[in-house]
Scaffold this motif. Structure first.
Motif, short mmCIF file in Angstrom:
data_model
loop_
_atom_site.label_atom_id
_atom_site.label_comp_id
_atom_site.label_asym_id
_atom_site.label_seq_id
_atom_site.Cartn_x
_atom_site.Cartn_y
_atom_site.Cartn_z
N CYS A 1 -0.57 -5.08 27.30
CA CYS A 1 -0.40 -6.06 26.23
C CYS A 1 -0.89 -5.49 24.90
O CYS A 1 -2.03 -5.04 24.81
CB CYS A 1 -1.18 -7.33 26.57
SG CYS A 1 -1.18 -8.54 25.24
N ARG B 1 -1.70 -7.00 22.41
CA ARG B 1 -2.66 -7.87 21.76
C ARG B 1 -4.03 -7.79 22.43
O ARG B 1 -5.04 -7.63 21.78
CB ARG B 1 -2.15 -9.31 21.81
CG ARG B 1 -2.82 -10.21 20.80
CD ARG B 1 -2.44 -11.65 21.03
NE ARG B 1 -1.08 -11.95 20.64
CZ ARG B 1 -0.46 -13.08 20.99
NH1 ARG B 1 -1.08 -13.97 21.74
NH2 ARG B 1 0.78 -13.31 20.61
N CYS B 2 -4.05 -7.89 23.78
CA CYS B 2 -5.35 -7.93 24.44
C CYS B 2 -5.59 -6.76 25.39
O CYS B 2 -6.69 -6.60 25.90
CB CYS B 2 -5.54 -9.25 25.17
SG CYS B 2 -4.52 -9.39 26.64
N CYS C 1 2.15 -11.56 28.94
CA CYS C 1 0.75 -11.36 29.26
C CYS C 1 0.18 -12.66 29.81
O CYS C 1 0.29 -13.70 29.18
CB CYS C 1 -0.02 -10.93 28.02
SG CYS C 1 -1.78 -10.77 28.30
N CYS D 1 -3.23 -13.70 27.43
CA CYS D 1 -3.16 -14.25 26.08
C CYS D 1 -1.78 -14.82 25.76
O CYS D 1 -1.52 -15.20 24.63
CB CYS D 1 -3.55 -13.21 25.05
SG CYS D 1 -2.31 -11.93 24.83
N PHE E 1 1.05 -13.47 25.33
CA PHE E 1 1.96 -12.68 24.51
C PHE E 1 3.28 -12.51 25.27
O PHE E 1 3.27 -12.25 26.47
CB PHE E 1 1.32 -11.30 24.24
CG PHE E 1 2.28 -10.27 23.72
CD1 PHE E 1 2.47 -10.09 22.35
CD2 PHE E 1 2.99 -9.46 24.60
CE1 PHE E 1 3.35 -9.14 21.88
CE2 PHE E 1 3.87 -8.50 24.13
CZ PHE E 1 4.05 -8.34 22.77
ZN LIG Z 1 -2.48 -10.15 26.19
#
Ligand SMILES: [Zn+2]
Length: 404
Positions: free
Chosen positions: A333, A335-336, A350, A353, A355
């Motif tokens: 991911c 983002r995280c 994801c 989070c 995503f």
């Molecule tokens: Zn994520």
């Protein structure tokens, strides 16, 4: 072609290898090549048993005057002992025997030749004040490219087919200051390219289909034929020919594709003044996303070819190219950092989070992130990109904090 970095300015070196036809008699040229070879051999013989380190200064002291008294010019002498030394060094490091030179070939310093690109002629300064004039036999277009480059050294060779010269050209690239980052993800079916601003906004997304399937069809044909004639395909003329034909097609398709793509990508990068970020294929070994069921070798070879062309075309336009480790770029991911799961066909999600993103676009996003965290914080010269702060999310994504 090769790239090297001197100080901070990248340098491109290329060799132009062409047939050369002597104007008039070439007896002196042959004589020169023989003397040169014997000169190199003489130095090799003398330094073979010396185990001390030989500096250039020492070599000069040992051989300069005797070489010059044979009729060589100052720079001939220098080239001869340096070449001899490199032969000895490489033979010794390979545990080989003392080199015995047979071929006629000479390395010539730029002070000892005159290259006239307008008239496609080359004048070589030989021993005892002789000169030899050669006509370069090649298309003018091939030579045109090197106008404005500096030439610094060349190699003349003589074999049964005649004389050949390889002229080395050098050009310093002054990279453009990048304003955006172009991340490129290679996949079996397509090449995805995404352009990001330094703040992480995606401003351009483009996908090109690859010609992998076409290539693979030919590969499958080859394998089918080889299976059918498993013992004999090497020896039956017609069968061998059919295999070669498919091999030829693979080569043509992939080069044609790579050239075209390299050109398109570099043009786009120029328009957006991007630094081009590619996956470092050397680090691909433990990446499982690639070609589980497909021909791994062939796929990698095709990727390399594409990258070579993109890199080449980008540098031709004074754009910078960077490579990042592709590990995890298509499975984590952006983002995280958690592992992504397949949501729908080619869409990843994801669970942590939430995503959601297209598989290839996600990969480019990850490449962009990797580039930013690897390079821009330690301040690559000439790159005016701001690194995202550790808790800042790129591309306007909202959500939990980035984990590193
Ligand atoms: Zn994520």
């Amino acid at each position: 072609m090769s790239y090297s970095v001197r100080g901070e300015e990248p340098v491109v070196v290329e060799a132009l290898r062409v047939r050369a036809l002597p104007e008039g008699s070439y007896d002196r040229l042959l004589e020169f090549l023989r003397l040169y070879r014997d000169g190199v051999q003489m130095v090799v013989d003398r330094i073979w048993s010396i185990n001390d380190k030989l500096s250039k200064k020492k070599l000069h002291k040992l051989f300069y005057s005797s070489l010059v008294s044979t009729g060589f010019r100052a720079h001939h002498a220098k080239e001869i002992y340096i070449y001899a030394k490199s032969l000895v060094d490489s033979a010794k490091s390979n545990g080989g025997r003392k080199p015995a030179l047979r071929k006629l070939s000479a390395r010539i310093d730029k002070y000892d030749y005159k290259l006239d690109l307008d008239n496609m002629t080359l004048t070589l300064k030989l021993h005892n004040g002789y000169e030899a004039k050669l006509r370069l036999r090649t298309l003018r277009e091939r030579v045109e490219k090197y106008r404005g480059w500096s030439n610094y050294e060349l190699v003349v060779k003589y074999d049964r087919s005649g004389f050949w010269v390889s002229i080395y050209f050098r050009r310093t690239i002054k990279p453009l200051k990048p304003r955006t980052v172009m991340a490129i993800d290679l996949n079996f079916d397509n090449v995805t390219l995404a352009i990001f601003t330094p703040t992480g906004r995606l401003i351009r997304l483009k996908r090109f289909k690859t010609s992998q399937r076409k290539i693979l069809t030919h590969r499958i044909w080859i394998e089918r034929i080889q299976r059918r004639y498993s013992r004999s395909w090497r020896f039956i003329k017609g069968v061998k020919k059919a295999i070669d034909r498919h091999g030829e097609r693979i080569k043509n398709i992939s080069w044609g594709y790579a050239h075209k793509l390299g050109d398109l990508v570099a043009e786009l990068a120029l328009r957006y003044c991007s630094i081009v970020v590619l996956e470092d294929l050397e680090k691909l070994r433990d990446n499982k996303k690639r070609s589980k069921k497909f021909n791994k070798e062939l796929t990698l070879w095709f990727y390399r070819r594409i990258q070579f062309c993109i890199e080449y075309e980008a540098r031709e336009r004074n754009l910078e190219v960077a490579k990042v480790n592709p590990r995890g770029t298509s499975s984590k991911c952006p983002r995280c950092g958690k592992k992504l799961a397949e949501n729908k066909h080619r869409v990843l999600k994801c669970r942590k989070c939430s995503f959601i993103g297209d598989r290839d676009v996600t990969a480019t996003l990850n490449l962009y992130r990797k580039y930013m965290s690897k390079y821009s914080r330690c301040g690559v010269p000439g790159v005016a990109l701001n690194a995202p702060k550790p808790n800042e999310n790129p591309s306007g994504m909202r959500g939990k904090e980035m984990r590193r």
